[in-house]
Design an enzyme around this catalytic site. Structure first.
Site, PDB file in Angstrom:
ATOM      1  N   CYS A 167     158.951  54.653  58.143  1.00  0.00           N
ATOM      2  CA  CYS A 167     158.456  53.289  57.965  1.00  0.00           C
ATOM      3  C   CYS A 167     159.360  52.282  58.688  1.00  0.00           C
ATOM      4  O   CYS A 167     160.461  51.987  58.207  1.00  0.00           O
ATOM      5  CB  CYS A 167     158.393  52.958  56.469  1.00  0.00           C
ATOM      6  SG  CYS A 167     157.876  51.271  56.157  1.00  0.00           S
TER       7      CYS A 167
ATOM      8  N   CYS B 175     159.976  48.986  56.766  1.00  0.00           N
ATOM      9  CA  CYS B 175     160.908  49.119  55.630  1.00  0.00           C
ATOM     10  C   CYS B 175     162.351  49.245  56.127  1.00  0.00           C
ATOM     11  O   CYS B 175     163.262  48.676  55.530  1.00  0.00           O
ATOM     12  CB  CYS B 175     160.606  50.371  54.805  1.00  0.00           C
ATOM     13  SG  CYS B 175     158.875  50.705  54.529  1.00  0.00           S
ATOM     14  N   ASP B 176     162.568  50.006  57.185  1.00  0.00           N
ATOM     15  CA  ASP B 176     163.932  50.403  57.554  1.00  0.00           C
ATOM     16  C   ASP B 176     164.445  49.828  58.872  1.00  0.00           C
ATOM     17  O   ASP B 176     165.632  49.976  59.178  1.00  0.00           O
ATOM     18  CB  ASP B 176     164.020  51.940  57.631  1.00  0.00           C
ATOM     19  CG  ASP B 176     163.684  52.586  56.291  1.00  0.00           C
ATOM     20  OD1 ASP B 176     163.971  51.952  55.250  1.00  0.00           O
ATOM     21  OD2 ASP B 176     163.146  53.704  56.278  1.00  0.00           O
TER      22      ASP B 176
END
Ligand code: NAP
Length: 311
Positions: A138, A141-142
């Site tokens: 992701c 997200c990261d």
């Protein structure tokens, strides 16, 4: 989320992505008692999409978070009830469908499945070990953890290309490792990725292993044409090698193809009367928000007709 208020619902929807939320909007507006069961966030995979450009009505694009929030708000406005649980089993009890979670058992007359997909694992040594330590599925997200770093993205489809393009905001250098010499993703993403000076490509190459210490430090890459194997230094590996439907809990209940995608007719009805499937978990040509929404409306209407005929 609120708790369930009834013993038997007219409609239960499993999965709160765009397909499930649309189905819920339609069944709630049709005044059918509706329970939506979602184990994580409303919006499904939309929530991890930075900018959605191909959903009509938003000429400047819309963030996945915002679109999810708007769809949730609209569905709730018409009386949808929700519980935050994970469905582990579905069974049949005469005409009723029984939906089990670790916490509860729910019953309904019509069931709509919109559980979507999850990212396929690459299945190489180091992938599990370094998950969250440089291995990610992701970018939204990261991505921010990889500022000024050197990263690799594995895959050649829309996910790999869109996530790679997003990651160029953070990374110093990014290499897409693809097993062929042609990309699978949509032409506009191909053009953007191929034209982006931060993105390099390793063609005809597969990742054999992910290595590191406390964090990812390198990947072992094999050129499938020449057989040459080399170690490629990297700070992170973002893996986007396709999707797997979340339909395990329906094995033996409804028909699915060899990949686990649910087989439906044009009304989104599965092989079991009164069980419908919407969105990415359904076998179909195009998996997008726009098509999930069409499925949701169709399945909700078909469920309403099913309930009318049953009476
Ligand atoms: P996908 O289209 O199935 O692409 C998977 C990619 O991973 C392919 O390039 C494939 O290579 C490669 N791959 C598969 N298994 C591999 C393995 N074991 N080792 C190395 N490479 C492997 O999956 P996706 O990109 O996740 O997209 C899924 C669906 O979501 C598509 O319908 C896509 O259009 C949609 N989507 C749309 C958007 C958007 O419109 N913004 C964004 C994301 C996803 P080959 O090409 O050789 O098969």
């Amino acid at each position: 989320m609120e708790g369930a208020k009834r013993e038997i619902y007219e409609v239960i929807i499993v999965g709160g992505g765009p397909g499930g939320l649309t189905a819920s909007l339609y069944t709630s507006r049709a005044r059918l008692s509706t329970l939506l069961i979602e184990s994580a966030l409303f919006g499904g995979q939309m929530t991890t999409t930075e900018l959605i450009e191909n959903y009509p009505g938003f000429p400047q694009g819309v963030s996945g978070d915002e679109l999810s929030r708007l769809m949730e708000e609209q569905a709730k406005k018409f009386g949808m009830e929700t519980v935050a649980q994970e469905v582990v089993k579905v069974s049949l009890e005469a005409d009723l469908k029984v939906v089990q979670t670790p916490e509860s058992t729910y019953r309904c007359e019509a069931l709509i499945i919109g559980t979507g997909t999850e990212y396929r694992k690459l299945g190489v040594p180091g992938e599990k070990e370094f998950a969250g330590k440089g291995v990610s599925y992701c970018a939204t997200c990261d991505g921010a953890f990889f500022r000024d770093s050197q990263i690799v993205v594995v895959g050649g489809g829309d996910s790999a290309l869109t996530e790679a393009l997003f990651l160029t905001k953070f990374a110093k250098e990014l290499t897409i490792i693809h097993r062929r010499d042609a990309l699978r993703g949509t032409k506009i993403y191909q053009e953007r990725a191929l034209g982006n000076p931060k993105i390099k490509f390793l063609w005809n190459s597969t990742v054999q292993e992910i290595k590191g210490d406390s964090m990812v430090r390198s990947v072992i890459v094999k050129n499938v044409k020449t057989g040459q194997v080399k170690e490629f230094e990297t700070d992170g590996a973002f893996l986007f090698v396709g999707l797997v439907p979340r339909t395990q809990f329906l094995k033996g209940i409804v028909d699915m193809d060899e990949g686990g995608y649910l087989l439906t007719n044009e009304d989104c009805e599965t092989s079991v009367k009164g069980i419908f499937a919407v969105g990415d978990c359904r076998k179909k040509l195009l998996r997008q928000i726009a098509t999930a929404i069409g499925d949701g409306a169709t399945a909700a209407f078909a469920a309403e007709k099913y309930l009318e005929l049953k009476e």
